[in-house]
Design an enzyme around this catalytic site. Structure first.
Site, PDB file in Angstrom:
ATOM      1  N   LYS A 234      -4.951  -3.642   0.727  1.00  0.00           N
ATOM      2  CA  LYS A 234      -5.520  -3.966  -0.115  1.00  0.00           C
ATOM      3  C   LYS A 234      -6.609  -2.560   0.150  1.00  0.00           C
ATOM      4  O   LYS A 234      -6.914  -1.311  -0.841  1.00  0.00           O
ATOM      5  CB  LYS A 234      -6.562  -4.725  -0.766  1.00  0.00           C
ATOM      6  CG  LYS A 234      -5.388  -6.015  -1.205  1.00  0.00           C
ATOM      7  CD  LYS A 234      -4.362  -5.174  -2.518  1.00  0.00           C
ATOM      8  CE  LYS A 234      -3.630  -6.107  -3.181  1.00  0.00           C
ATOM      9  NZ  LYS A 234      -2.508  -5.701  -3.882  1.00  0.00           N
TER      10      LYS A 234
ATOM     11  N   SER B 104       0.964  -0.926   0.103  1.00  0.00           N
ATOM     12  CA  SER B 104       0.292  -0.179   0.101  1.00  0.00           C
ATOM     13  C   SER B 104       0.915   1.270  -0.239  1.00  0.00           C
ATOM     14  O   SER B 104       0.978   2.157  -0.768  1.00  0.00           O
ATOM     15  CB  SER B 104      -1.144  -0.026   1.399  1.00  0.00           C
ATOM     16  OG  SER B 104      -1.239   1.237   1.450  1.00  0.00           O
TER      17      SER B 104
END
Length: 416
Positions: free
Chosen positions: A306, A263
């Site tokens: 995610k 991320s």
């Protein structure tokens, strides 16, 4: 008497010319590809031929109108349809009607192509030829973009060796038969922003030996030095060292490692590449439905990573859009049996589940994600930013698994 005969001859020619023109119009109507002019040499008012002196005028009007007709309809004729003399019988030449557009079946129909010619793309996270990153690179190349690749340092030698030895030649083939050209491959480890962030044990690791300038900041500087600027940035990398562990069994270190690699690496890449991205450019990343739905087995903090990536996409779309006129989107791709995905351990089950339950019962191909990416970074998607675009055969839309025995008595269409 002579005048009367002249009137009769003229009137016959006049009626015949009207008849021919109407036949031509009917032919144009029957063939839409034939662009016929609307000019009509027939004059509806009969009062214009009362006096003999008007016969010459009418003939000239008809000739002018016919001239307009021939020029606008591509009608070939050796001479004008009407002769100057009103007493000499008119000679009708053979008229050939040609369509203005080529009706050849081999000619491609007009379309709305994804055109990335003159654009330069940097794709981070390509280490082989069977993942989404590779597929995106191919689609961008097929659309005309120049391709730069960032490869994880420990995989760099094998990747470059495979390229040189032609191992990827078959998968490098583009739709036109040519091979995708990769202008340059850069070593990259997106977990580290700058050299100061790299711990000593990584610096001395033999897998990093022989490589330099591989942190995010250094790679961005190298690309600037080599090419000046880019137009497209692709984030196609993720890693969760404890991905096989349930969340409750995931360590803090493993959780933060998943966030960092999967991320924050996107935030870092965009931060360092934005200064060399041309206004109007675009950036995309890859996410997964586990960000918003429970996927047992997808652990180690990867579902959280995610979810973070999708949230960051929206914030980055605002900040990068306002400051640099750069669009930011993410693609939520369905399961693919890539080498990286096999590390999860149950990817084959997820592929089978998708086949059984998605609205479109077909295997998801990497090139379908690549084509979606090409569209999103192209001018055709110039108003799309901050979006999560699902490319998963519609699996994201399902609320239940229709392959459950609970639904066995329902008449649910299935592709056998």
């Amino acid at each position: 008497m002579v005048i009367l005969i002249s009137y009769i001859v003229f009137f016959k020619r006049y009626i015949y010319s009207c008849f021919v023109i109407r036949l031509l119009k009917m032919a144009a109507t029957a063939n839409p590809s034939m662009h016929m002019a609307t000019a009509n040499p027939c004059i509806s008012s009969s009062r214009k031929i009362i006096k003999p002196s008007t016969a010459s005028f009418v003939t000239k009007v008809k000739r002018a109108a016919w001239s307009r007709l021939t020029s606008s309809s591509h009608l070939s004729s050796a001479r004008l349809f009407f002769q100057n003399s009103t007493s000499t019988p008119a000679r009708f030449e053979k008229v050939v009607t040609k369509a203005m557009a080529d009706a050849s079946e081999n000619k491609p129909l007009p379309g709305l192509p994804v055109d990335l010619r003159g654009k330069r793309a940097f794709i981070a996270g390509v280490a082989d030829d069977n993942g989404y990153g590779w597929a995106i690179a191919k689609s961008l190349a097929a659309a005309g973009a120049e391709i730069l690749i960032g490869t994880w340092v420990p995989a760099l030698n094998i990747f470059e060796s495979s390229l040189r030895r032609g191992k990827f030649d078959e998968s490098r083939k583009l739709p036109d038969g040519s091979l995708m050209e990769i202008t340059k491959v850069y070593p990259l480890d997106a977990v580290f922003d700058s050299l100061d962030d790299v711990p000593e044990d990584v610096k001395t690791n033999k897998r990093y030996a022989g490589s330099s300038n591989w942190t995010v900041q250094e790679v961005a500087e190298s690309v600037k030095q080599d090419f000046g600027s880019i137009d497209i940035l692709v984030h196609s990398l993720a890693n969760g060292p404890e991905v096989t562990k349930p969340l409750l069994e995931t360590s803090r270190k493993g959780y933060l490692a998943a966030i960092s690699a999967s991320s924050y690496s996107f935030v870092s890449l965009l931060k360092h590449f934005l200064p060399i991205m041309n206004p109007g450019g675009a950036s995309i990343s890859l996410t997964y439905i586990a960000s918003e739905r429970i996927i047992p087995g997808y652990g180690g903090g990867m579902s959280s990573a995610k979810a973070s990536l999708e949230s960051d996409t929206k914030v980055l779309a605002f900040e990068a859009g306002r400051k640099h006129k750069i669009r930011v989107n993410t693609i939520s791709a369905g399961p693919l049996g890539s080498r990286a995905a096999k590390a999860i351990g149950f990817i084959d089950m997820m592929i089978n589940y998708s086949l059984a339950n998605a609205p479109l019962q077909k295997e998801l191909h990497a090139e379908e994600v690549g084509n979606a990416a090409a569209f999103l970074v192209s001018p055709l998607a110039s108003a799309i930013t901050g979006a999560v675009v699902y490319v998963d055969n519609g699996l994201n839309a399902m609320g239940v698994g229709v392959d459950s025995p609970i639904f066995e008595n329902l008449d649910i269409p299935k592709d056998h």
